[in-house]
Design a protein around this motif. Sequence first.
Motif, mmCIF file in Angstrom:
data_model
loop_
_atom_site.group_PDB
_atom_site.id
_atom_site.type_symbol
_atom_site.label_atom_id
_atom_site.label_comp_id
_atom_site.label_asym_id
_atom_site.label_seq_id
_atom_site.Cartn_x
_atom_site.Cartn_y
_atom_site.Cartn_z
ATOM 1 N N TRP A 1 15.579 90.776 89.927
ATOM 2 C CA TRP A 1 16.865 90.259 90.190
ATOM 3 C C TRP A 1 17.889 90.719 88.231
ATOM 4 O O TRP A 1 18.478 90.726 88.031
ATOM 5 C CB TRP A 1 16.876 88.544 89.614
ATOM 6 N N GLY A 2 16.754 90.564 86.652
ATOM 7 C CA GLY A 2 17.168 91.280 86.152
ATOM 8 C C GLY A 2 17.535 93.028 86.009
ATOM 9 O O GLY A 2 18.368 93.716 86.065
ATOM 10 N N ARG B 1 21.181 92.403 87.827
ATOM 11 C CA ARG B 1 22.192 92.903 86.971
ATOM 12 C C ARG B 1 22.554 94.502 86.023
ATOM 13 O O ARG B 1 23.550 94.372 86.264
ATOM 14 C CB ARG B 1 21.678 91.777 86.048
ATOM 15 N N PHE C 1 24.030 96.115 88.549
ATOM 16 C CA PHE C 1 25.592 95.729 89.188
ATOM 17 C C PHE C 1 26.838 96.294 87.716
ATOM 18 O O PHE C 1 27.713 96.306 87.689
ATOM 19 C CB PHE C 1 25.508 94.263 88.803
ATOM 20 N N LEU C 2 25.914 95.743 86.297
ATOM 21 C CA LEU C 2 26.647 96.581 85.250
ATOM 22 C C LEU C 2 27.145 97.996 85.354
ATOM 23 O O LEU C 2 28.114 98.535 85.061
ATOM 24 C CB LEU C 2 26.155 95.821 83.724
#
Length: 404
Positions: A93-94, A97, A100-101
């Motif tokens: 999940w990190g 993220r 996504f950034l």
Amino acid sequence: MSHAREHQRDRRPTWKPGKRAVGSGAPARPDEGRGAASATTALVHSPAAALRGVPALVVSGVAFLALVGGAGIAWLPMLAVGPALAAATSRPWGVVRIGFLAVALGAVLGSRGEEPGRDQAIVLSALVAVTLASSLASALRGRHERVLADVRSVAEAAQHALLQPVPATVGQFEVAVRYSAAAAEARIGGDLYALVPTPYGVRLIVGDVRGKGLPAVSTAALVLGVFREAAYDEPDLLDVVARIERSLARNLGRDDFVTAVVAGYPDAGRMEVVNCGHAPPLLVRGTDVMAVDPTHPAPPLGLSALTGETPSLQVLPFADGDQLLLYTDGVTEARNHSREFYPLIEGVARHVSDEPSRTVAALHDELLAHVGGRLHDDAALLLLRKPAMACSTPAAESGLRPTG
């Protein structure tokens, strides 16, 4: 026995096992081993934890360069470095993220340029693909880390079963033990030691198995199991050694053997030593350090049937304040960058004290400094000291009573 001043270099074992046993990060001190797994895991993860913020910094840096450089989408493919690096430092999940950034910044910066939308879509699709692949890699890495942690916990349990922690006091002796494995990832190897109170006084063994890997560990477990059993059953120390020899003769291969020193303290003021091809123990009396060379050298355990020679019993006077150091060849054969062996006798003379734990700790630290921080073979040190105390017989002091 030969005096330390007559030895410019430590004597090396008559019989050389020629092994590189599995060794690691076995805890440096066996009595501190219970927290070794968590400590090792923390050391493994600490670099990754320190780098977890780097992927976000990389993405931000690339976006800044693209913004001030005015080069359109030329810089945007570099945004993929962020999620790719996160795969090595973060959980899935990190990684998502960070991905996504990267995609969001890529979309914003791409919209500011004049490049065709098709080129922008290709760059953003590549960022999404790298993010998904990096998330999968992160998940696989996490799974491998959990398997490795389980293996390490099993290895730690095996070490405690094989090399049981030795208390600071055994019978009438003060004791200190330090075991260092060659590789930080391993827990156990072919070096062995044990010290037990018996109806016939305190008895101990320090040995070195020829070979490496699981066969060496299996042989070490066999020797220790037979020793602990025979030490309680056999009144004569030579019979203890004979029991170990017979067991090894049934279970070892033709080229396998174990060098070992077996010692016992049956009566006040008398130490018995049986040396089977091992490095000579060091007797510390005051500030003098003497190598206890065997009067009749014997072959290692497992080879007596081939040579026809049998071990002999050596009796040493052992008074209050005397100390006896047993060790393995990983100590005396440790070399520095100049290929010089570690001078154990001189080291003991420098660091000897009335506290065995302090002496052994100083020797261990100096040994690591001598080799540059990492050993290339397992190394074991066992030091026992006879403090001045009012006591009757060794059997009474050990809390046991002779049977029969």
